[in-house]
Structure formats: structure tokens, C-alpha cells
Enzyme design. Structure first.
Site, mmCIF file in Angstrom:
data_model
loop_
_atom_site.group_PDB
_atom_site.id
_atom_site.type_symbol
_atom_site.label_atom_id
_atom_site.label_comp_id
_atom_site.label_asym_id
_atom_site.label_seq_id
_atom_site.Cartn_x
_atom_site.Cartn_y
_atom_site.Cartn_z
ATOM 1 N N GLU A 29 34.717 -22.627 -44.456
ATOM 2 C CA GLU A 29 35.822 -21.794 -44.942
ATOM 3 C C GLU A 29 37.161 -22.504 -45.106
ATOM 4 O O GLU A 29 38.081 -22.322 -44.307
ATOM 5 C CB GLU A 29 36.030 -20.611 -43.982
ATOM 6 C CG GLU A 29 34.886 -19.659 -43.916
ATOM 7 C CD GLU A 29 35.203 -18.425 -43.048
ATOM 8 O OE1 GLU A 29 36.291 -18.362 -42.452
ATOM 9 O OE2 GLU A 29 34.358 -17.531 -42.997
ATOM 10 N N GLU A 34 27.433 -16.613 -42.601
ATOM 11 C CA GLU A 34 28.054 -15.869 -41.492
ATOM 12 C C GLU A 34 28.190 -14.410 -41.886
ATOM 13 O O GLU A 34 28.615 -14.101 -43.009
ATOM 14 C CB GLU A 34 29.467 -16.371 -41.153
ATOM 15 C CG GLU A 34 29.513 -17.642 -40.368
ATOM 16 C CD GLU A 34 30.942 -18.051 -39.975
ATOM 17 O OE1 GLU A 34 31.840 -17.174 -39.930
ATOM 18 O OE2 GLU A 34 31.135 -19.251 -39.727
HETATM 19 C C1 FCB Z 1 34.898 -16.633 -39.574
HETATM 20 C C2 FCB Z 1 34.924 -17.994 -38.921
HETATM 21 C C3 FCB Z 1 34.250 -18.019 -37.579
HETATM 22 C C4 FCB Z 1 34.552 -16.783 -36.764
HETATM 23 C C5 FCB Z 1 34.298 -15.542 -37.583
HETATM 24 C C6 FCB Z 1 34.529 -14.245 -36.838
HETATM 25 O O1 FCB Z 1 35.858 -16.535 -40.566
HETATM 26 O O2 FCB Z 1 34.295 -18.936 -39.742
HETATM 27 O O3 FCB Z 1 34.632 -19.196 -36.911
HETATM 28 O O4 FCB Z 1 35.842 -16.834 -36.301
HETATM 29 O O5 FCB Z 1 35.122 -15.555 -38.717
#
Ligand code: FCB
Length: 494
Positions: free
Chosen positions: A219, A406
Site C-alpha cells: 500500500e 488483505e
Molecule cells: C492496512 C494495512 C495493514 C493493517 C490493516 C488494518 O491498510 O496494510 O498493515 O494496518 O490496514
């Protein structure tokens, strides 16, 4: 190369929000899906809601099921065995930066408990563990002298994964830059391309014979905008020039990292990950639609489009034209890399209206101000947004394969008699998986889903308040307890 760039440009037409984002437009695959769905509705005995029951098999035999974590958030051992200081070690020591002034000096103590945690991941029937490497654990000063103990630690983690039949997927950078490099300007210094290349050369040569699945960056949007523009993330800087430079340098590193992995790792599956959000205008008023398009460009388009040879989305965000000042000859080509997969990370829907905030002239109308259902970070829980984001990324011709690298949420955990009840998290996963399945039925090439996160951990500026784990961690004793959501996955993935 030039011709490839320009032909790509013609193939892609930026999406206009508010027109294309309506639910239910000519999806033949979806109609079929809805039929199957109706037949499978049952009443959930816990929530009383009618829901669709699908199984792991509906996702196909090759679908990857994983969990994702990051070094700084889990490892602890912040200065153990020769590790150098990271920008997060440094930033979290400044008063007022992290809720309750917490830090991840110990975190979930993954450095010492990795074997137990990998066993837990295996016990829930996941076949992938995505984790990141701590750059300053391996190169304490960012470049130069290598810390053998750091390499040894990751070899132990990889070997443990392989021994229990869990595939290790490595993220090279998940935000913990060596502080020594930040002292020299960090991501705003163009030398980061050389520093990052040196680090990537080292780790791909070291681990490439055992690890085949790699992600370059986690990210960019979060660490570049949060760290160099908004300043609530390490290193806590706020200025537009530093931000624009960091955008460009991170884009160069992303592509360069991809090239290095490709060169050094035989048979590699090379990817990277992007923060995404489903963006909608507050209403159909033109100025709000335009505001939503600007936010969409800043969040969803800024980092993927240069990789694909489309350049920066200056059409929607004119301030990006200033980035050209930081271009060197050859950068247009250097920004491009043909990744095997793109990791989409999705957490919420953002509803946007026009504002006077400089450059972006748009702002989010927070979930709490709209009465929307939200998690403990005030992120709206909006499962259908994942479907829309996957569809949106499918529109880019240059993307071959998508993975949800994620997805997860922080909702209350009720700890009672050695059990942890988290029914809202179960619902969250059920509904988001349904969105992924819907996208697959609609022809989106999405081939994996990774839960954030295996255990509770340190959530950046929120400290330990917000828990995302499938496994509960008592941070006083480091005891682990499987939550009901973990048990739900164990059943689902059986
Ligand atoms: C994402 C991040 C990860 C974590 C989640 C909740 O944006 O990549 O490290 O903090 O959010």
C-alpha cells in the site's frame, strides 16, 4: 516500449464515478449467480439473518486461502539480535503520535512465538501466510552491513511454514523504513531507488530458492500519503513536495523491485499490493461527483496506473502534473512493470463531498456522520464495495490476475471463559467472501483471499485498541486464544 505505453493509453478510458458504479448493470453471470444464491439461502442460527451458504469448493480448487501480517505490527524484538531502528520505532516514541503513546517494542512477540503462530495458521486450514520482512532487521543502517541474525530469523520462519505445508508469501516492504535512511530524506530522496534495490537484491538472493511468491510494496498510498502528506503515520512529515517526490520514488521502486525479483527468483510469482476503497459521491450533484473522482484518482488510480504504463491520473488531479519536475530521462519506462498479480486490499466504502481542502478539494463524509454501520476505526462495513473494487481493477487490461491480499475488520471481541465471541467478524467475512464469489461469477480473475490478520497486533497510530485477529492476543501475557471467527474459518476451509 514507447509504443506499448501509448497503445495502453488508448485502451483505457478512466471510469466516471456516479455513472458506472450502479448495481445491477448487464451482468449475465450475476443473474445466474443470484439464482443459485436464492436456492441456497438459509437462516443463520446466531444472527437470525437469512444468508447465502457457499462453500470453499465454490471458489475452485486453485483458489489461495491465506492470512496476512506485517513485521512491525507483530514481531516486537525491536532492538534484539542486531536489529536497527525503523521509522516506526522512532515515530512511536514521540509523545502524542500513537493512541495512549503505545509502541510495538514487543507487539505480539512473533519474533519468539512464530512457530506457535504458524501452527495456529495451519490449524485454521489456511494454505498461505503472507508476512513482511523488516528492512532494518536485515540491514540495520538500511544499506551496507548485513545482520546475519536477521536473515536467520526469516529463514526459521520460512522453514517453519514449509515444514507444516503453509506457503510463505513475502512482502518486501510494509512501512518500516530504516531510520538511518529517513535521516537522509527517506522516500523523498531519489537515492531510495538504489537503497531499495540493494535490499531487494539481498533478500531475493537469500530466500528465492525457498520462496516463490513475492510482493514488492504494501500500500504505497498509506505510507506515502499517511507518512509524507497527512503526517499521522511515520515519519510524520507534512508537505506537498515531499509527498509528490515520495509518490514518484515509490512508483520507481515498485517496478524496480518487480524486475529484481524476476531476475533473481526462478519461477517467481511477482506481485505488489494496493490500498483501495470503494468511492461514491454523497449524491448525484455534479460538484460532489467531481470530488469523488478526485479522491478516486488519489486513492485507487495514483499507484496502479503508472505501473501499467498509463502515467499519473493528472486528468482528475491536476496537482500531479508537478511530479514531472522530479522525472529523470527514462522514468516513464522505468515506472512500468508487468506484474503476475496485483494485490487488492479492501476495508471500506468512502462517501465523498466537495470541500475546500487544498489540492484535493474533497472530503470524506465519515461513516458515523451518515449513520452507517462501521467498525472501531469508523470504517464503514460495506461488503459490496469489494465486489465493485474488483470489477474496477478488472477494467485495466494490463492486469492479469487479482488477489485480495488483505481484508478484515476490528469489531468487539467478547472474552468469556477462555473463549472469544466475535460474531460481527464472522458476518463480515461471510459477506465479503460472498462479494469475492460474486466477482468470480462475473468473470473477474480473482484467485485468492487473505485475511488481515492471523493474530491481534499493533495497529499503527491506533496502537493496541483495534483488534483484527482471528486469534486473540492477551498483550500482558502473550497468551493466544482462537476467536469464534477463527473457528468459523477452520470449519469453512476444512
Ligand atoms: C492496512 C494495512 C495493514 C493493517 C490493516 C488494518 O491498510 O496494510 O498493515 O494496518 O490496514
Amino acid at each position: 516500449m514507447q509504443s506499448q505505453l501509448s497503445s495502453n493509453r488508448h485502451e483505457y478510458e478512466p471510469e466516471r464515478l456516479g455513472e458506472n458504479n450502479r448495481i445491477g448493470r448487464n451482468w449475465s453471470g450475476i443473474e445466474q449467480f443470484s439464482e443459485i444464491r436464492k436456492q441456497k439461502m438459509i437462516k443463520n442460527s446466531v444472527s437470525g439473518k437469512s444468508e447465502y451458504i457457499f462453500t470453499k469448493a465454490d471458489f475452485g480448487p486453485d483458489f489461495k486461502w491465506g492470512v496476512a501480517a506485517a513485521a512491525y505490527q507483530t514481531e516486537g524484538a525491536w532492538n534484539t539480535d542486531g536489529k536497527g531502528e525503523s521509522i516506526w520505532d522512532h515515530f512511536s516514541r514521540k509523545s502524542g503520535k500513537i493512541e495512549r503513546d503505545e509502541n510495538a517494542d514487543v507487539a505480539a512477540d512473533f519474533y519468539h512465538k512464530y512457530a506457535e503462530d504458524i501452527d495456529l495458521i495451519k490449524s485454521v486450514n489456511f494454505n498461505v501466510f503472507r508476512f513482511s520482512l523488516s528492512w532494518p532487521r536485515i540491514l540495520p543502517n538500511g544499506t551496507g552491513e548485513v545482520n546475519q541474525a536477521g536473515l536467520d530469523f526469516y529463514n526459521r520462519v520460512i522453514d517453519k511454514c514449509l515444514s507444516v505445508g503453509v506457503e510463505p508469501w513475502i512482502t518486501i516492504y510494509h512501512w518500516d523504513l530504516p531510520q538511518e535512511l529517513e535521516n537522509q530524506g527517506g522516500w523523498a530522496n531519489r537515492k531510495i531507488v538504489d537503497w531499495f534495490s540493494e535490499y531487494t537484491e539481498l533478500v531475493t538472493r537469500e530466500f528465492g530458492s525457498k520462496v516463490k511468491n513475492w510482493m514488492v510494496l504494501n500500500e504505497q498510498f498509506s505510507f506515502v500519503a499517511g507518512g509524507y502528506l497527512a503526517g499521522y503515520m511515520a515519519p510524520g512529515r507534512r508537505n506537498i513536495r515531499g509527498f509528490l517526490k515520495s509518490v514518484h520514488h515509490s512508483v520507481l521502486c515498485n517496478a524496480e523491485g518487480g524486475r529484481i525479483i524476476r531476475r533473481n527468483v526462478a519461477g517467481a510469482n511477482v506481485g505488489t499490493t494496493f490500498f483501495t476503497a470503494y468511492i461514491e459521491p454523497l449524491n448525484q450533484v455534479e460538484s460532489n461527483i467531481e470530488a469523488a473522482n478526485r479522491i478516486d484518482a488519489g486513492i485507487n488510480r495514483l499507484f496502479i496506473e503508472p505501473v501499467l504504463g498509463l502515467g499519473y491520473p493528472e486528468d482528475a488531479l491536476p496537482v500531479l502534473k508537478k511530479i514531472h519536475k522530479y522525472f529523470e530521462p527514462g522514468d516513464e519506462e522505468r515506472m512500468v512493470f508487468d506484474f503476475d498479480f496485483i494485490g487488492v486490499q479492501y476495508y471500506f466504502r468512502a462517501v465523498v463531498e466537495k470541500s475546500i481542502i487544498p489540492y484535493i478539494q474533497a472530503k470524506e463524509v465519515k461513516a458515523s456522520d451518515r449513520g452507517a454501520i462501521a467498525n472501531e476505526m469508523n470504517y464503514e462495513i460495506y461488503p459490496d464495495g469489494l465486489f465493485h473494487v474488483l470489477k474496477k481493477f478488472r477494467r485495466y487490461k494490463g492486469i492479469r490476475n487479482l488477489m485480495v491480499t488483505e481484508n478484515g475488520t476490528c469489531v468487539p471481541d467478547i472474552v468469556e471463559d477462555g473463549k472469544v465471541h466475535d460474531v460481527r467478524r464472522i458476518e463480515y467475512f461471510n459477506d465479503h467472501l460472498e462479494s469475492v464469489l460474486k466477482a468470480r461469477h462475473d468473470g473477474v480473475n480473482v484467485n485468492g483471499y487473505f485475511v488481515w490478520s492471523p493474530t491481534d497486533n499493533f495497529e499503527w497510530d491506533k496502537g493496541f485498541r483495534t483488534r483484527f485477529g482471528l486469534v486473540y492476543v492477551d498483550f500482558q501475557t502473550q497468551q493466544r486464544i482462537m476467536k469464534d471467527s477463527g473457528l468459523w474459518f477452520r470449519e469453512f476451509l476444512k
